[in-house]
Each structure stands twice: as C-alpha cells, then as structure tokens.
Motif scaffolding. Sequence first.
Motif, PDB file in Angstrom:
ATOM      1  N   THR A 132     -10.742  -0.924   0.230  1.00  0.00           N
ATOM      2  CA  THR A 132     -10.232   0.437   0.113  1.00  0.00           C
ATOM      3  C   THR A 132      -9.503   0.800   1.395  1.00  0.00           C
ATOM      4  OG1 THR A 132     -12.018   1.069  -1.378  1.00  0.00           O
ATOM      5  CG2 THR A 132     -10.877   2.847  -0.226  1.00  0.00           C
TER       6      THR A 132
ATOM      7  N   GLU B  27       0.822  -1.212   0.000  1.00  0.00           N
ATOM      8  CA  GLU B  27       0.000   0.000   0.000  1.00  0.00           C
ATOM      9  C   GLU B  27       0.858   1.264   0.000  1.00  0.00           C
ATOM     10  OE1 GLU B  27      -2.306  -0.819   3.476  1.00  0.00           O
ATOM     11  OE2 GLU B  27      -3.376  -2.468   2.511  1.00  0.00           O
TER      12      GLU B  27
ATOM     13  N   GLU C 193      -3.638   8.623  -6.220  1.00  0.00           N
ATOM     14  CA  GLU C 193      -4.199   8.159  -4.945  1.00  0.00           C
ATOM     15  C   GLU C 193      -4.028   9.190  -3.830  1.00  0.00           C
ATOM     16  OE1 GLU C 193      -3.245   3.461  -5.826  1.00  0.00           O
ATOM     17  OE2 GLU C 193      -1.664   4.741  -4.994  1.00  0.00           O
TER      18      GLU C 193
ATOM     19  N   SER D  77      -7.514   3.858   3.455  1.00  0.00           N
ATOM     20  CA  SER D  77      -7.449   5.311   3.511  1.00  0.00           C
ATOM     21  C   SER D  77      -6.517   5.723   4.643  1.00  0.00           C
ATOM     22  CB  SER D  77      -8.856   5.861   3.754  1.00  0.00           C
ATOM     23  OG  SER D  77      -8.830   7.256   3.835  1.00  0.00           O
TER      24      SER D  77
ATOM     25  N   ASN E  64      -6.590   0.729   9.503  1.00  0.00           N
ATOM     26  CA  ASN E  64      -7.524   0.158   8.533  1.00  0.00           C
ATOM     27  C   ASN E  64      -7.847  -1.304   8.832  1.00  0.00           C
ATOM     28  OD1 ASN E  64      -8.040   2.252   6.273  1.00  0.00           O
ATOM     29  ND2 ASN E  64      -5.832   2.357   6.614  1.00  0.00           N
TER      30      ASN E  64
ATOM     31  N   THR F 227      -6.055   7.448  -0.645  1.00  0.00           N
ATOM     32  CA  THR F 227      -7.043   6.385  -0.783  1.00  0.00           C
ATOM     33  C   THR F 227      -6.586   5.465  -1.899  1.00  0.00           C
ATOM     34  OG1 THR F 227      -8.769   7.933  -0.128  1.00  0.00           O
ATOM     35  CG2 THR F 227      -9.488   5.865  -1.110  1.00  0.00           C
ATOM     36  N   LYS F 228      -6.501   4.171  -1.587  1.00  0.00           N
ATOM     37  CA  LYS F 228      -6.078   3.205  -2.593  1.00  0.00           C
ATOM     38  C   LYS F 228      -6.655   1.845  -2.303  1.00  0.00           C
ATOM     39  CE  LYS F 228      -2.021   1.622  -2.880  1.00  0.00           C
ATOM     40  NZ  LYS F 228      -0.828   1.742  -3.593  1.00  0.00           N
ATOM     41  N   ARG F 229      -6.485   0.939  -3.255  1.00  0.00           N
ATOM     42  CA  ARG F 229      -6.945  -0.432  -3.102  1.00  0.00           C
ATOM     43  C   ARG F 229      -5.918  -1.157  -2.247  1.00  0.00           C
ATOM     44  NH1 ARG F 229     -11.932  -1.722  -4.042  1.00  0.00           N
ATOM     45  NH2 ARG F 229     -12.031  -0.450  -5.864  1.00  0.00           N
TER      46      ARG F 229
ATOM     47  N   ARG G   9      -6.105  13.231   2.146  1.00  0.00           N
ATOM     48  CA  ARG G   9      -6.248  11.785   2.326  1.00  0.00           C
ATOM     49  C   ARG G   9      -5.556  11.049   1.198  1.00  0.00           C
ATOM     50  NH1 ARG G   9      -8.232  10.814   6.614  1.00  0.00           N
ATOM     51  NH2 ARG G   9      -8.503   8.602   6.672  1.00  0.00           N
TER      52      ARG G   9
END
Length: 196
Positions: A60, A36, A43, A62, A153, A52-54, A50
């Motif tokens: 998702t 990540e 992203e 963040s 996360n 934000t990515k897969r 922020r």
Amino acid sequence: MRELRGDEADALALAVRPDYAPFFAFARASGIRLRECLLKWSEVDWNARRITKRGTGGRTVSAPITDEIEAILRRSIGHDPEHVFTYVALRTREDRVRGRRCPVTFSGVKTQWRRLRARAGVEGFRFHDFRHDLGTKLLRETGNLKLVQKALNHSNVKTTTRYAHALDDEVTDALSVVHANQKSRKKSHNDDRNVG
C-alpha cells in the motif's frame, strides 16, 4: 541520482502538452512512481487528505494531499468518472475519438515523457528522477532521513540513505564556517597576546 538543475523545471513546464500538464505536475509534487501516478478517483480521500493505492510489490502506497497536490487534482475533476488524469485524443482510433478525453496510460506517459524532454532540452533526467528530485530537496530542507523515507514510501531506511549526498554541500559549508571561526579566534587570541 539526478535532480532538476537550473531552469530545467521551468523548461519542462513550458514544453508540456496542456492536457498532460496536471499529470506531470502531480508526479513532481508527489514523488510517487509512474505506475502509482495513474490514479483513480476511488484512491483519493479528500476528507483524510490522502491518496492510498496499491503500489510496487502489492504494498500500500500513501501520499498526503498537500495544497499544491489538491490544486492539481481539482483541475481534473469532471474529466472522467473513474480516472484522475486524462488527455485529449488527437485522432480517432478504435478506442478513442478525436477531441474526447481518455485516461492517461503507462505507455502514453512514456511516449509523452520522451517527447517532453526533447522539446524542453532536458537530457539525462528519467521519469523516476522526479522521486530523486523531491527526496533530495526534502532531505536538504529538513535533514530528516526518516521523514524522506515516509514521504517516498520506502520500506527500508537504507534505501533512503542514497539521498544523504544532498547534505554533502551543507557539511562542506558548515566545516568552512567552523574553520573560519577557528582562524578568527586564533587571530584574535594572537592579537590579544601581542597587545599585552
């Protein structure tokens, strides 16, 4: 679970290759997983502050852009139009030209991490332990498991409860204070009775 001890963070910072320094600083500051950390500029949302990515399992992920993370990211602006973190190629190969910047890769980070730990003399600290280090310190600072869950996360707070060991020393210290206060009150009560 392992967190950085003593001067290990300074040793790592001094031993890192300058072109990889922003990547490792970001990993430590954000606590997100290695894959990540391989960010693309698309992203990074400067306005919302922020990232934000897969992430793992297609979820998702963040992360907030704190002042520290913003400073790290800004050092990488202009190095590559697509990838946030890059390194300077030391030799020319089929897909690289010596002296030019190339995107940091998963395998490249693993190699650099192994070398970095050896140069810094830091043993038994895995890359993933940056997450443990941040989660433990965050829990110790706030005492808030839900906050740590969100910061790392974690989809389930049960995963986050592994960090509860961070509060063990605080519990011991608090119990010691309670016991000391009880002894003090008892001694004071006994002294009052002896005077009367």
